[in-house]
Structures are given as structure tokens and as C-alpha cells.
Design a protein around this motif. Structure first.
Motif, PDB file in Angstrom:
ATOM      1  N   GLN A  19     -24.450  42.351  33.514  1.00 57.46           N
ATOM      2  CA  GLN A  19     -24.711  42.239  32.078  1.00 57.46           C
ATOM      3  C   GLN A  19     -24.671  40.776  31.645  1.00 57.46           C
ATOM      4  O   GLN A  19     -25.509  40.338  30.847  1.00 57.46           O
ATOM      5  CB  GLN A  19     -23.706  43.079  31.292  1.00 57.46           C
ATOM      6  N   SER A  20     -23.730  40.013  32.185  1.00 57.40           N
ATOM      7  CA  SER A  20     -23.648  38.579  31.864  1.00 57.40           C
ATOM      8  C   SER A  20     -24.873  37.838  32.379  1.00 57.40           C
ATOM      9  O   SER A  20     -25.418  36.961  31.691  1.00 57.40           O
ATOM     10  CB  SER A  20     -22.386  37.970  32.479  1.00 57.40           C
ATOM     11  N   GLU A  21     -25.318  38.173  33.582  1.00 59.52           N
ATOM     12  CA  GLU A  21     -26.511  37.543  34.148  1.00 59.52           C
ATOM     13  C   GLU A  21     -27.735  37.837  33.285  1.00 59.52           C
ATOM     14  O   GLU A  21     -28.565  36.955  33.051  1.00 59.52           O
ATOM     15  CB  GLU A  21     -26.750  38.028  35.578  1.00 59.52           C
ATOM     16  N   GLU A  22     -27.846  39.068  32.805  1.00 59.68           N
ATOM     17  CA  GLU A  22     -28.988  39.441  31.964  1.00 59.68           C
ATOM     18  C   GLU A  22     -28.935  38.721  30.625  1.00 59.68           C
ATOM     19  O   GLU A  22     -29.961  38.244  30.134  1.00 59.68           O
ATOM     20  CB  GLU A  22     -29.038  40.958  31.751  1.00 59.68           C
ATOM     21  N   ALA A  23     -27.754  38.601  30.038  1.00 61.00           N
ATOM     22  CA  ALA A  23     -27.608  37.883  28.764  1.00 61.00           C
ATOM     23  C   ALA A  23     -27.992  36.408  28.955  1.00 61.00           C
ATOM     24  O   ALA A  23     -28.678  35.826  28.104  1.00 61.00           O
ATOM     25  CB  ALA A  23     -26.187  38.013  28.243  1.00 61.00           C
ATOM     26  N   LEU A  24     -27.569  35.812  30.060  1.00 56.51           N
ATOM     27  CA  LEU A  24     -27.927  34.425  30.351  1.00 56.51           C
ATOM     28  C   LEU A  24     -29.428  34.283  30.547  1.00 56.51           C
ATOM     29  O   LEU A  24     -30.050  33.348  30.030  1.00 56.51           O
ATOM     30  CB  LEU A  24     -27.177  33.939  31.594  1.00 56.51           C
ATOM     31  N   ARG A  25     -30.040  35.213  31.272  1.00 54.40           N
ATOM     32  CA  ARG A  25     -31.485  35.171  31.493  1.00 54.40           C
ATOM     33  C   ARG A  25     -32.235  35.239  30.163  1.00 54.40           C
ATOM     34  O   ARG A  25     -33.181  34.487  29.921  1.00 54.40           O
ATOM     35  CB  ARG A  25     -31.933  36.321  32.403  1.00 54.40           C
ATOM     36  N   GLN A  26     -31.799  36.124  29.270  1.00 56.72           N
ATOM     37  CA  GLN A  26     -32.448  36.253  27.964  1.00 56.72           C
ATOM     38  C   GLN A  26     -32.277  34.979  27.134  1.00 56.72           C
ATOM     39  O   GLN A  26     -33.211  34.539  26.461  1.00 56.72           O
ATOM     40  CB  GLN A  26     -31.906  37.463  27.213  1.00 56.72           C
ATOM     41  N   SER A  27     -31.101  34.387  27.199  1.00 53.74           N
ATOM     42  CA  SER A  27     -30.840  33.149  26.471  1.00 53.74           C
ATOM     43  C   SER A  27     -31.723  32.018  27.008  1.00 53.74           C
ATOM     44  O   SER A  27     -32.304  31.249  26.232  1.00 53.74           O
ATOM     45  CB  SER A  27     -29.360  32.787  26.611  1.00 53.74           C
ATOM     46  N   GLU A  28     -31.827  31.926  28.335  1.00 57.16           N
ATOM     47  CA  GLU A  28     -32.684  30.904  28.943  1.00 57.16           C
ATOM     48  C   GLU A  28     -34.144  31.126  28.573  1.00 57.16           C
ATOM     49  O   GLU A  28     -34.878  30.168  28.320  1.00 57.16           O
ATOM     50  CB  GLU A  28     -32.515  30.901  30.460  1.00 57.16           C
ATOM     51  N   GLN A  29     -34.570  32.373  28.510  1.00 57.43           N
ATOM     52  CA  GLN A  29     -35.952  32.680  28.145  1.00 57.43           C
ATOM     53  C   GLN A  29     -36.223  32.289  26.700  1.00 57.43           C
ATOM     54  O   GLN A  29     -37.279  31.734  26.384  1.00 57.43           O
ATOM     55  CB  GLN A  29     -36.254  34.168  28.359  1.00 57.43           C
ATOM     56  N   MET A  30     -35.261  32.534  25.817  1.00 60.97           N
ATOM     57  CA  MET A  30     -35.426  32.155  24.418  1.00 60.97           C
ATOM     58  C   MET A  30     -35.536  30.638  24.294  1.00 60.97           C
ATOM     59  O   MET A  30     -36.405  30.111  23.599  1.00 60.97           O
ATOM     60  CB  MET A  30     -34.270  32.671  23.563  1.00 60.97           C
ATOM     61  N   LEU A  31     -34.659  29.908  24.993  1.00 62.92           N
ATOM     62  CA  LEU A  31     -34.704  28.451  24.958  1.00 62.92           C
ATOM     63  C   LEU A  31     -36.044  27.945  25.500  1.00 62.92           C
ATOM     64  O   LEU A  31     -36.666  27.049  24.916  1.00 62.92           O
ATOM     65  CB  LEU A  31     -33.553  27.846  25.752  1.00 62.92           C
ATOM     66  N   PHE A  32     -36.506  28.519  26.594  1.00 62.42           N
ATOM     67  CA  PHE A  32     -37.801  28.142  27.163  1.00 62.42           C
ATOM     68  C   PHE A  32     -38.911  28.354  26.137  1.00 62.42           C
ATOM     69  O   PHE A  32     -39.767  27.476  25.944  1.00 62.42           O
ATOM     70  CB  PHE A  32     -38.089  28.952  28.433  1.00 62.42           C
ATOM     71  N   ASN A  33     -38.908  29.504  25.464  1.00 66.08           N
ATOM     72  CA  ASN A  33     -39.944  29.801  24.468  1.00 66.08           C
ATOM     73  C   ASN A  33     -39.915  28.793  23.323  1.00 66.08           C
ATOM     74  O   ASN A  33     -40.974  28.360  22.848  1.00 66.08           O
ATOM     75  CB  ASN A  33     -39.789  31.222  23.935  1.00 66.08           C
TER      76      ASN A  33
END
Length: 169
Positions: free
Chosen positions: A108-122
Motif C-alpha cells: 500500500q505504501s509503494e502504491e501511494a508513493l507511485r501515485q504521488s510520483e505520477q502526480m509530480l511527473f504530470n
């Protein structure tokens, strides 16, 4: 950790009492049962392939992450490491012994980090300005596509490791 001994066809021969804490089942509910049935359908092929490869080469089954169904109906993430069990004095494989650990919180932490990184990338890719970042030695660590194009690079991935001197003609 959950310890299990199973046949080559995933029939549970022994499972440690910790299964009750991890998956909600008592050992008696799982002994004699095909434990692969507890694995999420999307993850079953990964496990079968890992077992087949390990058994074919008589080697340890490297850690695999997959979802297992809890007795209450939801899935939990497990990471499992296994080893083939041999008949005494022969190369005949009798089954597999595995050790599993719950990693749901980590996933769950890995997925939250992935989503956060994707938002920053966008944000970085869609903001209408050039953005770059450098380390303490003024070496580029990254940039957005707009900046990469402005300095003549085909891709933003090409900037890492460069300095401003690389762009002086």
C-alpha cells in the motif's frame, strides 16, 4: 511468518498456526486443501511458473509477491520464499516448504508513493515553464520535456549527468 509444507500440486500437508493471524483460517481448515485456490487468480500463473522453474532446476524459489484471500473475503499481500523437499538420499522431489510474510502495508505504501510520483511527473510535464534540477556540483539530475527541448535534447532522460558546459557551443 507462515510456514507451509505442500505437495507438488499445492496440497497443504502442514501449515503453521500463524495462518490464523495472517489469513483467518485455522490449520485444520487448510490441511488437505489446494492452497493455490487462495491465491488471487491474476497471481496464480506467477507462482506456478516460479515453482516449476525451481523444481526443474532443484533450486530455491526466490521471493514472490502475490495476493492471498483472507477468510473474511479480502486479499492480503504475501511474500513467499520456498525450497524443494527431496526424498532422503535421492533427487526425487516430494514437495515444497515455504515461508510467507504479510507485506500488505508495504504494498500500500509503494502504491501511494507511485501515485504521488505520477502526480509530480504530470505537474512537471504540464506546467508551461522549463524546469530542471541539479545536484550540489551543478550537475543536472533531471528536467521536464520543455527544458530538454529548449537545450536541444531529444528526451528529458538525456540530461542526467550533464552540466551547463555540455550545452555551450
Amino acid at each position: 511468518d507462515l510456514i507451509m509444507r505442500s505437495t507438488l500440486t499445492s496440497e497443504c500437508l502442514y501449515i503453521s498456526p500463524s495462518v490464523e493471524n495472517l489469513l483467518g483460517y485455522t490449520p485444520d481448515e487448510l490441511v488437505g486443501r489446494q492452497t493455490i485456490d487462495l491465491v488471487h487468480p491474476d497471481d496464480q500463473i506467477i507462482l506456478w511458473e516460479a515453482y516449476a522453474t525451481a523444481l526443474e532446476h532443484n533450486e530455491v524459489i526466490l521471493p514472490h509477491q502475490y495476493r492471498a484471500k483472507h477468510k473474511a473475503g479480502h486479499y492480503v499481500w504475501l511474500e513467499t520464499l520456498g525450497k524443494p523437499l527431496f526424498k532422503d538420499g535421492s533427487n526425487e522431489i516430494l514437495g515444497v516448504i515455504t515461508s510467507s510474510r504479510e507485506i500488505t502495508e508495504r504494498k500500500q505504501s509503494e502504491e501511494a508513493l507511485r501515485q504521488s510520483e505520477q502526480m509530480l511527473f504530470n505537474v512537471l510535464e504540464n506546467i508551461p515553464v522549463q524546469i530542471f534540477w541539479k545536484d550540489r556540483n551543478s550537475v543536472y539530475r533531471g528536467c521536464n520535456t520543455r527544458h530538454a527541448q529548449a537545450v536541444g535534447l531529444a528526451s528529458r532522460d538525456e540530461i542526467a549527468g550533464k552540466t551547463d558546459h555540455d550545452f555551450i557551443s
